[in-house]
Design a protein around this motif. Structure first.
Motif, mmCIF file in Angstrom:
data_model
loop_
_atom_site.group_PDB
_atom_site.id
_atom_site.type_symbol
_atom_site.label_atom_id
_atom_site.label_comp_id
_atom_site.label_asym_id
_atom_site.label_seq_id
_atom_site.Cartn_x
_atom_site.Cartn_y
_atom_site.Cartn_z
ATOM 1 N N LYS A 117 18.448 -9.399 1.685
ATOM 2 C CA LYS A 117 19.666 -8.975 0.934
ATOM 3 C C LYS A 117 18.385 -7.672 0.158
ATOM 4 C CE LYS A 117 23.821 -10.880 0.554
ATOM 5 N NZ LYS A 117 25.150 -11.892 -0.058
ATOM 6 N N PHE A 118 17.507 -9.067 -0.669
ATOM 7 C CA PHE A 118 16.688 -8.069 -1.787
ATOM 8 C C PHE A 118 15.778 -6.807 -0.776
ATOM 9 C CE2 PHE A 118 12.773 -7.215 -3.785
ATOM 10 C CZ PHE A 118 12.781 -7.236 -5.153
ATOM 11 N N HIS A 119 16.032 -7.677 0.454
ATOM 12 C CA HIS A 119 14.288 -6.881 1.090
ATOM 13 C C HIS A 119 15.090 -5.507 1.700
ATOM 14 C CE1 HIS A 119 10.604 -9.952 2.331
ATOM 15 N NE2 HIS A 119 11.325 -9.351 0.783
ATOM 16 N N PHE A 120 16.555 -5.451 2.316
ATOM 17 C CA PHE A 120 17.711 -5.327 2.707
ATOM 18 C C PHE A 120 18.091 -3.355 1.597
ATOM 19 C CE2 PHE A 120 21.474 -2.821 4.331
ATOM 20 C CZ PHE A 120 21.584 -2.406 5.281
ATOM 21 N N ARG A 121 18.163 -4.223 0.944
ATOM 22 C CA ARG A 121 18.271 -2.603 -0.371
ATOM 23 C C ARG A 121 17.150 -2.327 -0.089
ATOM 24 N NH1 ARG A 121 21.579 -7.386 -3.769
ATOM 25 N NH2 ARG A 121 23.815 -6.170 -2.964
ATOM 26 N N GLY A 122 15.957 -3.095 -0.360
ATOM 27 C CA GLY A 122 14.049 -2.569 -0.824
ATOM 28 C C GLY A 122 14.090 -1.127 0.308
ATOM 29 N N ARG A 123 15.075 -1.403 1.144
ATOM 30 C CA ARG A 123 14.568 -0.646 2.653
ATOM 31 C C ARG A 123 14.874 0.164 2.409
ATOM 32 N NH1 ARG A 123 15.138 -4.275 6.266
ATOM 33 N NH2 ARG A 123 13.222 -5.587 5.964
ATOM 34 N N LEU A 124 15.968 0.969 1.820
ATOM 35 C CA LEU A 124 16.958 2.179 1.631
ATOM 36 C C LEU A 124 16.628 3.347 1.096
ATOM 37 C CD1 LEU A 124 20.597 0.190 1.792
ATOM 38 C CD2 LEU A 124 18.861 1.754 3.549
ATOM 39 N N PHE A 125 15.126 2.400 0.012
ATOM 40 C CA PHE A 125 14.706 3.421 -0.847
ATOM 41 C C PHE A 125 14.076 5.128 -0.282
ATOM 42 C CE2 PHE A 125 11.234 4.776 -3.848
ATOM 43 C CZ PHE A 125 11.726 5.561 -5.135
ATOM 44 N N ASP A 126 14.389 5.828 -0.631
ATOM 45 C CA ASP A 126 13.825 7.356 0.096
ATOM 46 C C ASP A 126 12.616 7.965 -0.293
ATOM 47 O OD1 ASP A 126 15.974 8.237 -1.861
ATOM 48 O OD2 ASP A 126 17.035 9.147 -0.942
ATOM 49 N N GLU A 127 12.347 7.265 -1.377
ATOM 50 C CA GLU A 127 11.059 8.312 -1.668
ATOM 51 C C GLU A 127 9.242 7.395 -1.412
ATOM 52 O OE1 GLU A 127 10.823 9.908 -5.968
ATOM 53 O OE2 GLU A 127 12.770 9.188 -6.611
ATOM 54 N N LYS A 128 8.801 8.554 -1.111
ATOM 55 C CA LYS A 128 7.141 7.389 -0.885
ATOM 56 C C LYS A 128 6.450 6.613 -1.778
ATOM 57 C CE LYS A 128 2.921 9.450 1.337
ATOM 58 N NZ LYS A 128 3.017 8.402 1.921
ATOM 59 N N VAL A 129 6.414 5.245 -2.259
ATOM 60 C CA VAL A 129 6.047 4.697 -2.690
ATOM 61 C C VAL A 129 3.867 4.693 -2.667
ATOM 62 C CG1 VAL A 129 5.784 2.419 -3.060
ATOM 63 C CG2 VAL A 129 8.077 2.989 -2.601
ATOM 64 N N GLU A 130 3.288 5.159 -3.392
ATOM 65 C CA GLU A 130 1.819 4.999 -3.335
ATOM 66 C C GLU A 130 1.161 3.890 -3.673
ATOM 67 O OE1 GLU A 130 0.726 9.211 -3.956
ATOM 68 O OE2 GLU A 130 1.500 9.933 -1.918
ATOM 69 N N LYS A 131 1.044 3.917 -5.188
ATOM 70 C CA LYS A 131 0.859 3.124 -5.717
ATOM 71 C C LYS A 131 0.436 1.828 -6.141
ATOM 72 C CE LYS A 131 -1.448 6.326 -8.706
ATOM 73 N NZ LYS A 131 -2.652 6.535 -8.271
ATOM 74 N N ILE A 132 1.988 1.531 -5.654
ATOM 75 C CA ILE A 132 2.119 -0.098 -5.635
ATOM 76 C C ILE A 132 2.024 -0.556 -4.058
ATOM 77 C CG2 ILE A 132 2.905 -0.458 -7.920
ATOM 78 C CD1 ILE A 132 5.562 -0.828 -6.600
ATOM 79 N N SER A 133 1.674 0.372 -3.072
ATOM 80 C CA SER A 133 1.790 0.034 -1.858
ATOM 81 C C SER A 133 0.826 -0.847 -1.082
ATOM 82 C CB SER A 133 2.167 1.300 -0.808
ATOM 83 O OG SER A 133 2.464 1.291 0.633
ATOM 84 N N ARG A 134 1.261 -1.340 0.123
ATOM 85 C CA ARG A 134 0.305 -2.355 0.475
ATOM 86 C C ARG A 134 0.276 -2.520 1.767
ATOM 87 N NH1 ARG A 134 -0.964 -1.914 -3.984
ATOM 88 N NH2 ARG A 134 -1.311 -3.839 -5.689
ATOM 89 N N MET A 135 1.273 -1.137 2.237
ATOM 90 C CA MET A 135 1.377 -1.271 3.585
ATOM 91 C C MET A 135 0.311 -0.668 4.156
ATOM 92 S SD MET A 135 4.781 -1.409 4.896
ATOM 93 C CE MET A 135 5.301 -0.925 6.340
#
Length: 344
Positions: A117-135
């Motif tokens: 559920k936590f991941h499902f909610r997090g995936r709905l964030f629609d702005e670009k994440v740069e600083k803490i991204s490890r993708m």
């Protein structure tokens, strides 16, 4: 990302809360993760952020606000000071304070379901994440780590092993080097072979998700543990911890955790292969060697030596675990055409 530090044994912390936030804690305690302060029914945490960039803090703030709008009751809230600021400075150090409702931790397991559920909610964030991204960064980060270990290995060889630990390091390094290369190759092949699905979009993950990450006394989704990454990161790190904690009895817990997670957020073939590449990468070995060389005391060095001894004695069992992982996890490898690692 800065390490989180406790900022003193009560006095300074209490002063900081009183001076900048008008708070007088009724109770202070260490919950296994960090010091918490109870005031007016809420839990407060003080975080040193002198080494954290402003843009990183802004990203974390936006992600916490997003999780709140998605109904996450456990997520920390950034607290404004009496002057209306989130960042306060005391003795040339910068701090933020976050608050949480005092809610009990996940009862009776169900960690897999809650994480889904936590991941499902997090995936709905629609702005670009740069600083803490490890993708998409695993390969680079693993290669960098491998290169550092390689330097240490050649340095020990050049100077001759000084003790039993270094002898074991020199003997075992070629094996773990090759296991790491396998993990990197498996990751590269996954990214070439598989098309990511919508559920493979980045989400809020944790630097290292373990059973205690969300707290033992109260459940806290703490933004200073977060990175933005593929969900398989958290699954792999949870599995890694469980295997090393109870390698003879981890099967039922592993299956329950993965089934629970899959009931909320099933993994795609791409996701399973990423998860497997991460488990293949022998992070436990890297950390053990690093631990030895940064240890300040004989006791810490001895603990690292015992750990390495255990890992080396256990390497056949670990190989069997890696070989059996997809089967244990009930992944339809034939149907999905998921490759196995031939030598395991």
């Amino acid at each position: 990302m800065a390490a989180f530090i406790k900022i003193g044994e009560g006095i300074m912390s209490q002063d900081l809360l009183a001076k900048h936030f008008g708070l007088t804690p009724e109770r202070a305690f260490f919950d296994g993760v960090m010091d918490r302060y109870m005031a007016g029914g809420l839990l407060y945490s003080i975080v040193s952020v002198s080494d954290v960039e402003q843009e990183t803090l802004v990203e974390m703030y936006k992600l916490t606000e997003h999780m709140k709008t998605q109904g996450d009751r456990y997520v920390s809230s950034f607290v404004q000071s009496k002057e209306g600021r989130f960042l306060v400075t005391e003795k040339n150090q910068d701090y933020v304070v976050v608050s949480n409702e005092n809610l009990p931790p996940v009862a009776g397991g169900k960690v897999g379901r809650k994480l889904g559920k936590f991941h499902f909610r997090g995936r709905l964030f629609d702005e670009k994440v740069e600083k803490i991204s490890r993708m998409g960064q695993w390969k680079t980060l693993w290669e960098r780590r491998l290169s550092q270990l390689e330097k240490a290995y050649y340095s020990v060889i050049e100077n001759q092993p000084a003790d039993e630990f270094e002898r074991r390091f020199v003997e075992s390094y070629p094996y773990y080097n090759s296991l790491s290369e396998n993990a990197i190759q498996y990751l590269v092949d996954t990214e070439l072979d598989e098309d990511p699905k919508p559920e493979d979009a980045g989400t809020i993950c944790h630097e290292r998700f373990q059973n205690s990450t969300w707290g033992t006394e109260s459940c806290i989704h703490f933004p200073f543990h977060w990175v933005f990454d593929h969900a398989s990161r958290d699954l792999a790190e949870w599995v890694r911890e469980q295997y090393h904690l109870k390698n003879q009895t981890f099967h039922p817990g592993l299956q329950e955790f993965l089934r629970e997670y899959g009931s909320v957020a099933p993994l795609s073939p791409f996701g399973w292969r990423l998860l497997y590449s991460r488990i293949l990468f022998p992070l436990h070995y890297f950390e053990c060697i690093e631990e030895y060389y940064i240890s300040q005391s004989d006791g810490q060095k001895k603990a690292a030596e015992d750990k390495l001894d255990r890992y080396l004695k256990n390497s056949n069992h670990y190989e069997a675990f890696l070989s059996d992982f997809y089967h244990l996890s009930e992944v339809p490898v034939k149907k999905w055409g998921i490759p196995l690692v031939g030598w395991l």
